[in-house]
Design an enzyme around this catalytic site. Structure first.
Site, mmCIF file in Angstrom:
data_model
loop_
_atom_site.group_PDB
_atom_site.id
_atom_site.type_symbol
_atom_site.label_atom_id
_atom_site.label_comp_id
_atom_site.label_asym_id
_atom_site.label_seq_id
_atom_site.Cartn_x
_atom_site.Cartn_y
_atom_site.Cartn_z
ATOM 1 N N ASP A 81 0.937 -1.557 -0.101
ATOM 2 C CA ASP A 81 -0.284 -0.108 0.663
ATOM 3 C C ASP A 81 0.757 0.917 0.253
ATOM 4 O OD1 ASP A 81 -2.373 1.989 0.211
ATOM 5 O OD2 ASP A 81 -1.486 1.439 2.065
ATOM 6 N N GLU A 122 -2.598 8.393 8.863
ATOM 7 C CA GLU A 122 -1.069 8.138 8.801
ATOM 8 C C GLU A 122 -0.696 8.943 9.317
ATOM 9 O OE1 GLU A 122 1.356 6.466 6.227
ATOM 10 O OE2 GLU A 122 -0.642 5.252 5.464
ATOM 11 N N CYS A 146 -10.917 2.897 -0.027
ATOM 12 C CA CYS A 146 -9.667 3.673 0.279
ATOM 13 C C CYS A 146 -9.388 2.723 1.242
ATOM 14 C CB CYS A 146 -8.684 4.582 0.226
ATOM 15 S SG CYS A 146 -7.477 5.008 1.067
ATOM 16 N N HIS A 164 -6.521 2.805 3.695
ATOM 17 C CA HIS A 164 -7.088 3.683 5.079
ATOM 18 C C HIS A 164 -8.200 3.858 6.085
ATOM 19 C CE1 HIS A 164 -3.374 4.697 3.246
ATOM 20 N NE2 HIS A 164 -2.642 4.993 4.945
HETATM 21 N N1 DGL Z 1 -4.576 3.037 0.532
HETATM 22 C C1 DGL Z 1 -4.267 3.726 -0.224
HETATM 23 C C2 DGL Z 1 -5.983 3.750 -0.920
HETATM 24 O O1 DGL Z 1 -6.211 2.435 -0.855
HETATM 25 C C3 DGL Z 1 -4.378 5.077 -0.061
HETATM 26 C C4 DGL Z 1 -3.381 6.332 -1.074
HETATM 27 C C5 DGL Z 1 -3.292 7.022 -0.900
HETATM 28 O O2 DGL Z 1 -1.906 6.824 -0.392
HETATM 29 O O3 DGL Z 1 -3.238 8.547 -1.326
HETATM 30 O O4 DGL Z 1 -6.256 4.344 -1.587
#
Ligand code: DGL
Length: 271
Positions: free
Chosen positions: A10, A152, A186, A188
C-alpha cells in the site's frame, strides 16, 4: 501446498487492514508487507506517477519469491491493476472486484455510496464493477483526500474533533443520498470505521476493502491448493520507505500487536 510468502503493499498504513484480516484468516501464511510511507499519499497524484510508484513497489516485492501479491490499495488497484498483471507472471489481486461483489451482495435498496481518493473516484472503477453486477444500482461517489493523511497521523479515534468534522463534511452528500451500503474504497478508511459509522448511522453497511481483499486472496489460493498448513505460525516481515520506527509505532496500534524491531527501511526509488 505452496510455502512461498504472500506480498502485500500500500502507499502507507492502509494495507494493514488487509494484513489484519489475513492474520486471522490465514495464520499459517508468511507475509511480506511494504508501505510506501515516504511517498504517501498516492491518491492526489497523476496516473503516470501512481503507475511508476506501483511498478517500483511490485519490483521490490518481487525480490522475494512470492506466490501472490495483494494490492491492498484502492488507488493502485483502480489505476494500475491490469498493467501490473500484464507485466508479472504471479497472481496479483486488487481490492475493487472483491469490494464490488460484497457491496452488491449487501445492499437491500441498490443505493450505494463509494468513497475513495481523488484518483480512485476519477477512475470510476468501483462504479463500473458494481454496475456490471447490479445494473439498477444508484451510486453516489465522493473523493475524500484528507482522510489518508489523518490515518497516517494516527488521528482515527472517535471524539477527535478534526477527524469528525472532516468526515462529516465529506460524507454529507453521501448520507443525503440515502445509501444503505458504503464502500470504503480506500484501505485506509476502515481504520476510521467508528467515526464513519457514527456519522452514517447503524443502518448503513460499511464495506471494508482490506477485509474483502484478504477474503479474496484466501479464496483464490485455497481454490488452487496453495495455502500453507494453518497449524503453523506464519512469519511476517514489514518494510517501509520512511522511518522504520515511526511505521512500527503506528502499525502496532493498527495491528493490535507490537511489531517494533520487525520493520526495515527500503530505498524504494532504487527499484
Ligand atoms: N490506501 C490507499 C488507497 O487505498 C491510500 C492512497 C493514498 O495514498 O492516497 O487508496
Amino acid at each position: 501446498m505452496d510455502t512461498r510468502p504472500i506480498g502485500v503493499f500500500d502507499s502507507g498504513m492502509g494495507g494493514l487492514t488487509a494484513v489484519r484480516q489475513m492474520l486471522q484468516l490465514l495464520p499459517g501464511e508468511d507475509i511480506v508487507y511494504f508501505g510506501d510511507t515516504g511517498r504517501v499519499p498516492y491518491g492526489g497524484r497523476s496516473v503516470e506517477t501512481i503507475v511508476r510508484y506501483a511498478r517500483q513497489d511490485v519490483a521490490f516485492l518481487r525480490g522475494f519469491d512470492l506466490k501472490a501479491i495483494v494490492i491492498a490499495c484502492g488507488t493502485v488497484s483502480t489505476t494500475a491493476l491490469h498493467l501490473l498483471n500484464s507485466e508479472n507472471a504471479i497472481p496479483i489481486l486488487g481490492v475493487v472486484q472483491p469490494a464490488a461483489n460484497a457491496a452488491a451482495k449487501a445492499t437491500r435498496t441498490g443505493n450505494i455510496g463509494v468513497i475513495g481518493t481523488k484518483a480512485t473516484i476519477r477512475s470510476g472503477a468501483y462504479e463500473t464493477s458494481i454496475r456490471t453486477l447490479l445494473p439498477t444500482a444508484r451510486l453516489t461517489a465522493k473523493a475524500c483526500p484528507l482522510l489518508v493523511p489523518l490515518v497516517e497521523d494516527g488521528r482515527v479515534r472517535r471524539g477527535d474533533p478534526v477527524t469528525e468534522r472532516v468526515v462529516a463534511e465529506y460524507l454529507a452528500p453521501v448520507k443525503a443520498a440515502g445509501v444503505d451500503t458504503l464502500v470504503l474504497g480506500c484501505t485506509h478508511y476502515p481504520l476510521l470505521r467508528d467515526v464513519i459509522s457514527d456519522y452514517m448511522g447503524v443502518g448503513v453497511t460499511l464495506i471494508d476493502t482490506g477485509e474483502q481483499a484478504a477474503l479474496a486472496a484466501a479464496e483464490l489460493l485455497g481454490g488452487q491448493n496453495k495455502l500453507n498448513d494453518p497449524g503453523r505460525t506464519g512469519e511476517r516481515r514489514y518494510y517501509a520507505s520512511d522511518s522504520a520506527e515511526d511505521f512500527a509505532a503506528t502499525a502496532s496500534l493498527y495491528l493490535g500487536s507490537d511489531i517494533s524491531g520487525m520493520v526495515e527501511r527500503v530505498a524504494i526509488e532504487n527499484y
